[in-house]
Design a protein around this motif. Structure first.
Motif, PDB file in Angstrom:
ATOM      1  N   VAL A 459       0.868  -1.172   0.000  1.00 26.55           N
ATOM      2  CA  VAL A 459       0.000   0.000   0.000  1.00 26.55           C
ATOM      3  C   VAL A 459       0.912   1.231   0.000  1.00 26.55           C
ATOM      4  N   GLU A 466       5.820   3.500   0.463  1.00 27.91           N
ATOM      5  CA  GLU A 466       5.017   2.554   1.233  1.00 27.91           C
ATOM      6  C   GLU A 466       4.471   3.237   2.486  1.00 27.91           C
ATOM      7  N   LEU A 475      -3.320   0.427  -3.655  1.00 29.43           N
ATOM      8  CA  LEU A 475      -2.845  -0.954  -3.700  1.00 29.43           C
ATOM      9  C   LEU A 475      -2.018  -1.134  -4.968  1.00 29.43           C
ATOM     10  N   ASN A 513      -8.226   1.119  -3.361  1.00 28.76           N
ATOM     11  CA  ASN A 513      -7.624   1.613  -2.135  1.00 28.76           C
ATOM     12  C   ASN A 513      -7.587   0.490  -1.119  1.00 28.76           C
ATOM     13  N   ALA A 514      -6.544   0.503  -0.327  1.00 30.00           N
ATOM     14  CA  ALA A 514      -6.413  -0.555   0.670  1.00 30.00           C
ATOM     15  C   ALA A 514      -5.631  -0.023   1.853  1.00 30.00           C
ATOM     16  N   GLN A 515      -5.667  -0.750   2.942  1.00 30.18           N
ATOM     17  CA  GLN A 515      -4.747  -0.469   4.034  1.00 30.18           C
ATOM     18  C   GLN A 515      -4.365  -1.782   4.694  1.00 30.18           C
ATOM     19  N   ARG A 516      -3.224  -1.760   5.352  1.00 27.53           N
ATOM     20  CA  ARG A 516      -2.780  -2.963   6.055  1.00 27.53           C
ATOM     21  C   ARG A 516      -2.940  -2.733   7.536  1.00 27.53           C
ATOM     22  N   PHE A 522      -4.250  -7.221   4.561  1.00 32.13           N
ATOM     23  CA  PHE A 522      -4.793  -6.208   3.655  1.00 32.13           C
ATOM     24  C   PHE A 522      -6.301  -6.091   3.850  1.00 32.13           C
TER      25      PHE A 522
END
Ligand code: WTA
Length: 659
Positions: A459, A466, A475, A513-516, A522
C-alpha cells in the motif's frame, strides 16, 4: 491519505487456524507459507522456474524466466512452447484420471449431465478439428457469446488447442456491447447458442449476434457457429451460419495441439475501466496457466476427490481461471451451473451442494447477501435445512465482503467448520493475488489477508512510498508476476497509463484503495473512485456500507459521494431494507436510526447526509452495484449516461424520496 475512518478495522475477530484442515492441507501452517514466500522473495526467477517446470508440460522448454528489457511489457518463459489444452486435458488421460468426472453440468431445469476427462478431451478435439477444417486457427480471434454449458468450456478449450485467441462476452451483454468487442478484437468467428435458459426464461442469444454483426464493421465476422441449446426459432443465413453439431460431425476424437510460444495470447477479456470504453485485457498462455493452476491448488487446497463449484459465469475472469483453466489443469471435478441462485427458489445453491456433495464452494458476496435476505423472508430456504456436511472450504470473490456476511456464510453454510477464503484479484491479475491459504492463514472477516507467495503487494501513497499500518492508500504490486495482464488489446498507451503511471516508478496500479493492519493483513477499501472525502476526512464508501449492512434492518447498501460546497463531498446512502422500502414518517424514522448507527459504528463524520430507500439496487449483470449511476441520482441529475449494462434500468426511478 490521512485519517481513514474504518469500521472494518474494528473487526477484531480472528478465525483459525483450522487444525483439522491444516493436518491434510497442501500448505500447512504459516511456516510453510513463509518458506514459500521467502523462497520467492530471495530468488524470484529461481522460484518461478521451479514452479513452471514442475506444474506445466512444455513442448519446448524455456530457457529464460522473465524478460524485463521492455518494461512494463514483461514477458515470461518466452522461448518455451506449450499447449494450454494439452495441460488441462491430455495430462489427465496419461496419469490414470481418464475416467474421472471433469464436469457435472446442472441445467436451469435441474437436469444433470456429466463428462469424464476422456469424454471432454474427445469433445474438445472434435470441435477443434471442426474449427480447423473451416480454416481457422492460430492468429485468429473468436468471440464466444454462450450460456453456461459443457459446450462453453469445450469451445474455449478447443480454441486454446488451436492457438485461436478467444474473447468471451458475458451472455447478459447487449448486442451493442457485443458489436463493440467484435470490432475491437477483430473476430473472424463467433460462437453462440440459439438461446440461454435462466430462471425458467429463454433469453435469445443468436438474434443479438445477428444484430451486433449488422452494425458497422460487423461484417468482419465470416462464420457464426451455433450451439443448439433451447431449440428456439432463429433466423438463419446459409452462407454464414453453421451448427456446432455439424462442424463436429465425423471429426476424429484426437486433435494434434498447436504448440504456441508461452506469450501467445490465450484470450482477451473486456473489462470496464475508468472511462466508458471497455479495455481488452490480454493474457498469455504459459504464465497465465501456471498461476491459474498454482492458485487453484494453493488457495482451494485442491485434492483428487474434491467436488469444486465456482458459481461464476465463464463470461467473467473468475469463470476463465477457476472453471475453464485452473480447475481443469488441477484435475478437479467441478460443477457447471446454467441457472440462477433463486430459481426455482432461494434454496437452489444449498440444494445443489447437498445433491452433488460439493466440497469447495466459491461465490460472490452479493449472492451471499441476497440469499441471507431471501432466507429471512422465507425461512424454508435457509441453509440449515440442507445437508451441507460435504463442504470443507468456502470462498468469496469480486467485492469486499462485509464482516456480517462473512460470519453468516461461515456459520450457516460452513457450519463453523470450513475456512472462508476471501480472494482479492482482478481481470488484469489473471488469478488470486491477496488470499488466505486455508491450511495456514488465520482469518479475519472482511480481510483478504496476505499476498500469495511470489506476489509483492504493498500500500503506497501517490508517489509510490510505502505507507505504515493503518494508513489508507493505493494498492500496488511491485514486482511482475507470471499471470499479469500483457496488454490492453490494440492500445499500448492505455496499458501504460492505466496500470503503470510514471509517478509509481514501474509498480502495477490496481485501482483499489487498501490499508494494512499491524499483522500486515490487507483490507480493501473499495475502488479508488469510491472513496469519499468529507470535511478533509477520507471515508471508504465500503466501510460505511459495511456498517450499514451490519444493522439488523438493512439488506444491502451503496454509498456514493455528492459534491458539497462546504464539506467537499456529502455521503449519500442508497439502501435496501429487509422489509419493503418505507416512505414518509416511517422512512424518516428509520433514516435517523441508521444515521445514529453509522455515527456509532464509524464516526459522526460518516453519517449519511441523504438516505434514499429502494427495493433493489442497480447492478450490472455481473452483480456489481452501479455507483456511477447512483452518483447521478444523488446529485439530482438526469441519467443521460449509458444504462444498457444495468440488469433493470427502471430500478433508478424508485429512489426519488430523500430522507
Ligand atoms: C474488486 C474479479 C475486495 C476490486 C475477480 C477489484 C474485491 C475488482 C475482491 C476486480 C475482494 C475483487 N475483496 N474487492 N475479495 N475481489 N474485488 O476485474 O475492486 O471483475 O479491483 O475481477 O473487484 O473486478 P474484476
Amino acid at each position: 491519505m490521512s485519517s481513514t475512518i474504518n469500521t472494518m478495522l474494528v473487526e477484531e475477530r480472528v478465525f483459525g487456524p483450522f487444525d483439522e484442515f491444516a493436518a491434510n492441507a497442501r500448505i500447512s501452517g504459516m511456516e510453510q507459507y513463509r518458506a514459500l514466500a521467502d523462497e520467492a522473495n530471495q530468488d524470484p526467477e529461481g522460484f518461478w522456474r521451479r514452479m513452471a517446470e514442475s506444474e506445466l508440460v512444455w513442448h519446448k522448454p524455456f530457457t529464460k524466466v522473465l524478460d524485463e528489457s521492455n518494461a512494463p511489457f514483461y514477458t515470461w518463459f518466452e522461448d518455451g512452447e506449450l499447449n494450454v489444452s494439452e495441460n488441462c486435458l491430455d495430462v489427465h488421460l496419461q496419469n490414470g484420471n481418464a475416467d474421472k468426472v471433469a464436469l457435472i453440468f446442472e441445467a436451469d431445469d435441474g437436469k444433470v449431465e456429466t463428462v469424464t476427462y476422456r469424454q471432454l478431451h474427445a469433445r474438445v478435439c472434435r470441435i477443434a478439428n471442426g474449427i480447423r477444417a473451416m480454416g481457422y486457427g492460430k492468429g485468429d480471434r473468436a468471440i464466444l457469446y454462450l450460456p453456461m454449458s459443457i459446450e462453453a468450456v469445450a469451445i474455449m478449450q478447443a480454441c486454446a488447442r488451436l492457438g485461436l485467441t478467444h474473447s468471451v462476452v458475458f451472455g447478459g451483454f447487449s448486442a451493442r456491447s457485443l458489436h463493440q468487442r467484435v470490432v475491437d478484437v477483430g473476430a473472424r468467428l463467433v460462437f453462440t447458442a440459439d438461446a440461454q435458459l435462466r430462471g425458467g426464461r429463454q433469453i435469445p442469444l443468436k438474434s443479438a449476434v445477428d444484430e451486433a454483426l449488422s452494425y458497422e464493421g460487423g461484417d468482419i465476422v465470416e462464420k457464426i457457429v451455433v450451439y443448439k441449446r433451447a431449440g428456439s426459432d432463429i433466423t438463419w443465413n446459409d452462407d454464414r451460419d453453421v451448427w456446432l453439431h455439424d462442424i463436429e460431425e465425423g471429426q476424429p476424437e484426437e486433435c494434434t495441439p498447436e504448440y504456441v510460444g508461452a506469450e501467445h495470447p490465450l484470450f482477451v477479456l473486456y473489462t470496464s475501466g475508468s472511462t466508458g470504453k471497455p479495455k481488452g485485457v490480454q493474457h498469455s498462455s504459459g504464465g497465465y496457466l501456471l498461476w491459474a493452476k498454482l492458485t487453484t491448488n494453493w488457495v482451494f487446497d485442491a485434492k483428487p476427490d474434491d467436488i469444486f463449484w465456482c458459481t461464476a459465469d465463464v463470461g467473467w475472469v473468475t469463470g476463465h481461471t477457476y472453471i475453464t483453466y485452473g480447475s481443469l489443469a488441477a484435475g478437479l471435478t467441478q460443477i457447471v451451473f446454467e441457472g440462477i441462485p433463486t430459481y426455482p427458489n432461494a434454496g437452489r445453491f444449498w440444494e445443489m451442494i447437498q445433491r452433488h456433495k460439493v466440497t469447495i464452494f466459491y461465490t460472490a458476496p452479493t449472492a451471499i447477501r441476497s440469499l441471507i435476505k431471501a432466507s429471512e423472508q422465507n425461512p424454508d430456504h435457509h441453509p440449515r435445512h440442507y445437508d451441507l456436511s460435504s463442504l470443507r472450504l468456502l470462498g468469496s470473490v469480486g467485492e469486499p465482503i462485509n464482516p456480517e456476511a462473512w460470519v453468516w456464510y461461515f456459520e450457516n453454510v460452513g457450519r463453523s467448520r470450513c475456512p472462508v477464503v476471501d480472494t482479492w484479484w482482478q481481470t488484469e491479475t489473471g488469478g488470486h493475488i491477496l488470499a488466505p491459504l486455508p491450511g495456514a492463514t488465520p482469518l479475519k472477516p472482511g480481510s483478504c489477508t496476505l499476498p500469495l507467495p511470489g506476489v509483492d503487494a504493498a500500500v503506497v501513497d501517490e508517489s509510490g512510498n510505502e505507507l505504515p499500518p493503518g494508513a489508507g492508500g493505493l494498492l500496488v504490486i511491485r514486482r511482475p508476476w507470471p499471470s499479469m495482464i500483457r496488454a490492453v488489446w490494440g492500445d499500448e498507451n492505455r496499458y501504460k497509463t492505466s496500470y503503470f503511471p510514471s509517478e509509481l516508478k514501474g509498480m502495477y496500479l490496481a485501482g483499489d484503495n487498501a490499508q494494512r493492519d499491524e499483522d500486515g493483513y490487507f483490507w480493501i477499501l473499495g475502488r479508488t473512485d469510491d472513496v469519499l472525502s468529507v470535511s478533509g476526512h477520507r471515508l471508504g464508501g465500503t466501510e460505511i456500507e459495511s456498517a450499514l449492512v451490519a444493522h439488523e434492518l438493512v439488506a444491502e447498501a451503496a454509498i456514493v459521494g455528492r459534491p458539497d460546497a462546504t464539506t467537499g463531498e456529502a455521503v449519500v446512502a442508497f439502501i435496501m431494507l429487509k422489509q419493503a422500502a418505507p416512505t414518509g414518517e416511517e422512512a424518516q424514522k428509520i433514516a435517523n436510526q441508521l444515521r445514529d448507527w453509522v455515527a456509532q459504528q464509524v464516526g459522526p463524520i460518516a453519517k449519511p447526509r441523504d438516505i434514499r430507500f429502494g427495493n433493489s439496487l442497480p447492478k450490472t449483470r455481473s452483480g456489481k452495484i452501479m455507483r456511477r449511476l447512483l452518483r447521478l441520482v444523488a446529485e439530482g441529475r438526469d441519467i443521460d449516461q449509458d444504462t444498457s449494462t444495468l440488469e433493470n434500468p427502471d430500478v433508478l426511478k424508485q429512489f426519488s424520496g430523500v430522507y
